[in-house]
Design an enzyme around this catalytic site. Structure first.
Site, PDB file in Angstrom:
ATOM      1  N   ARG A  11       0.838  -1.215   0.000  1.00 52.06           N
ATOM      2  CA  ARG A  11       0.000   0.000   0.000  1.00 52.06           C
ATOM      3  C   ARG A  11       0.864   1.253   0.000  1.00 52.06           C
ATOM      4  NH1 ARG A  11      -1.393   1.666   4.776  1.00 52.06           N
ATOM      5  NH2 ARG A  11      -2.041  -0.375   5.527  1.00 52.06           N
ATOM      6  N   LYS A  38     -10.157   7.715 -18.091  1.00 50.43           N
ATOM      7  CA  LYS A  38     -10.516   8.356 -19.356  1.00 50.43           C
ATOM      8  C   LYS A  38      -9.304   8.415 -20.293  1.00 50.43           C
ATOM      9  CE  LYS A  38     -14.332   8.630 -17.092  1.00 50.43           C
ATOM     10  NZ  LYS A  38     -14.190   9.085 -15.770  1.00 50.43           N
ATOM     11  N   TYR A  55     -18.556  17.479 -12.781  1.00 52.24           N
ATOM     12  CA  TYR A  55     -19.001  16.080 -12.934  1.00 52.24           C
ATOM     13  C   TYR A  55     -19.983  15.716 -11.805  1.00 52.24           C
ATOM     14  CZ  TYR A  55     -18.658  11.005 -12.512  1.00 52.24           C
ATOM     15  OH  TYR A  55     -18.947   9.671 -12.370  1.00 52.24           O
ATOM     16  N   ASP A  62      -9.603  19.796 -12.302  1.00 54.45           N
ATOM     17  CA  ASP A  62      -9.899  18.456 -12.808  1.00 54.45           C
ATOM     18  C   ASP A  62      -9.659  18.518 -14.319  1.00 54.45           C
ATOM     19  OD1 ASP A  62     -11.007  16.151 -13.843  1.00 54.45           O
ATOM     20  OD2 ASP A  62     -12.614  16.060 -12.357  1.00 54.45           O
TER      21      ASP A  62
END
Ligand SMILES: Cc1ncc(COP(=O)(O)O)c(C=O)c1O
Length: 398
Positions: free
Chosen positions: A65, A214, A117, A189
């Protein structure tokens, strides 16, 4: 601006000179041949832990992690691509935006682009308001309104440009000036544009976030995100939170995105070309009431788009005037896939009001121009003639 030149790559990279151009940086930054085998491609280090040499002596890797070489290669790669100091990869765009929000403290206020968004709005409105954070939504395309929304508690300006789905732009350099005049961070963003089209840190932003789901990955086969940040204090905190909250990107997804960024420039060239061609095609079609695309001279912020963007991206939306007309086109396309998401090599078509923006209340949707007749397209990299023929036969059904 010469978009081929990155103005401040801060990573020292063995292979890359400080003058390395954009495509070269995409291909090589952050990656060295594997020290054990010489493998040219960074391996997928699919391991949860690392064996230590002796008590208190390890090779810089303790637990999966906290450190993973595949993820760290991706983080260096995208930090260099965006021209930032450090990158932090997360399990999804929403996990990344949630991590950015941990830079805030109870009582803080954030000014946000109004047609952000839907998932970001949901996180802010339904989750983070429970923790005494407050949000004001404004058209950040209008910087006077944006500045008026600031209060003494404002600690962040959170901008999406172009915005989803009506492609409203924010002048990033001017937004950075407003934020910095008030002593707060500008967070951008950059998912919709990709760093090929727009690099906010070079225009003054402090933090950039991508849903790598994306354009960065680009092949519709991974969900993930990356945050690129400039300020040393923010970088320390984001590294801490990435480990403390643990919403890390997996080694395999990191590897997929690292593969995706190698072809980002050539994919984006085609996305840009197809986006523009479809916007022009739809503008000339008698059944289409309105087209939203920053590369059309009719777009109210066309001049800003030309100044700030390198190409106009692959995202566009158009209004057919009614739900029934939208339904016929959405159900009528054959080549394009009816699906949420964007930025993949294949063209997607969607209905914002009932899909991506269903979580936005109807009155807010109406105010933003997200009508029931609005259709969004993420232009892929197919041959444009095939896309136009497909849309044409679907529009004939209206
Ligand atoms: C602009 C933008 N930001 C963030 C996100 C969230 O990313 P993810 O779906 O990877 O959580 C999306 C998803 O569609 C998006 O379009």
């Amino acid at each position: 601006m010469d978009f081929a030149i990155l103005t401040h790559v801060s990573y020292s990279d063995v292979k890359l000179s400080r003058r390395a151009r954009f495509s070269t940086v995409c291909l090589h930054a952050g990656q060295e041949p594997d020290p054990t085998t010489g493998a040219i491609i960074t391996p997928i280090y699919q391991t949860s832990t690392y064996v230590q040499d002796e008590l208190g002596k390890h090779k810089g890797y303790e637990y999966g992690r906290t450190q993973n070489p595949t993820r760290m290669a991706l983080e260096r790669n995208v930090a260099a691509i965006e021209g930032g100091k450090a990158g932090f990869a997360f399990a999804s765009g929403m996990a990344a935006i949630g991590a950015i929000a941990t830079l805030l403290e109870s009582g803080d206020h954030v000014v946000v682009s109004d047609n952000t968004y839907g998932g970001t709005f949901r996180l802010f409105d339904k989750v983070l308001t429970r923790y005494q954070l407050s949000f004001t939504y404004v058209d950040t395309g209008n910087l006077d309104d944006t500045e008026r929304a600031f209060t003494p508690s404002t600690r962040m300006l959170f901008v999406e440009t172009p915005s989803n789905p009506v492609m409203r732009l924010t002048d990033l350099r001017a937004a950075a000036d407003v934020a910095h005049r008030h002593g707060v961070r500008l967070v951008v963003d950059n998912t919709f544009a990709s760093p090929y089209v727009q690099r906010p840190l070079e225009l003054g932003a402090d933090i950039v976030v991508h849903s790598t789901t994306k354009y960065m990955n680009g092949h519709s086969d991974s969900v993930g995100a990356i945050v690129i940040s400039q300020r040393d204090q923010d970088n320390e905190w984001l590294a801490f939170v990435q480990n403390a909250e643990g919403a890390i990107l997996s080694p395999f997804d990191s590897w997929l995105v690292l593969r995706g960024t190698k072809t980002l420039p050539i994919r984006m060239e085609r996305h840009n070309a197809n986006g523009l061609a479809l916007a022009e095609f739809l503008s000339a079609h008698p059944k289409v009431k309105k087209v939203y695309y920053p590369g059309l001279p009719a777009h109210p912020q066309y001049e800003l788009a030309r100044r700030q963007m390198h190409g106009f991206g692959g995202m566009l939306a158009f209004d057919l005037g009614s739900l029934e007309a939208a339904r016929r086109v959405l159900n009528g396309v054959r080549l394009q896939s009816l699906a949420e998401s964007l930025g993949g090599v294949e063209t997607l078509i969607s209905h914002p009001a009932t899909m991506t923006h269903a979580s936005v209340p109807p009155d807010r949707r109406a105010a933003l121009g997200i009508t029931d007749g609005l259709v969004r397209i993420s232009a892929g990299i197919e041959d444009i003639e095939d896309l136009e023929e497909d849309l044409s036969q679907a529009l004939d059904l209206v």
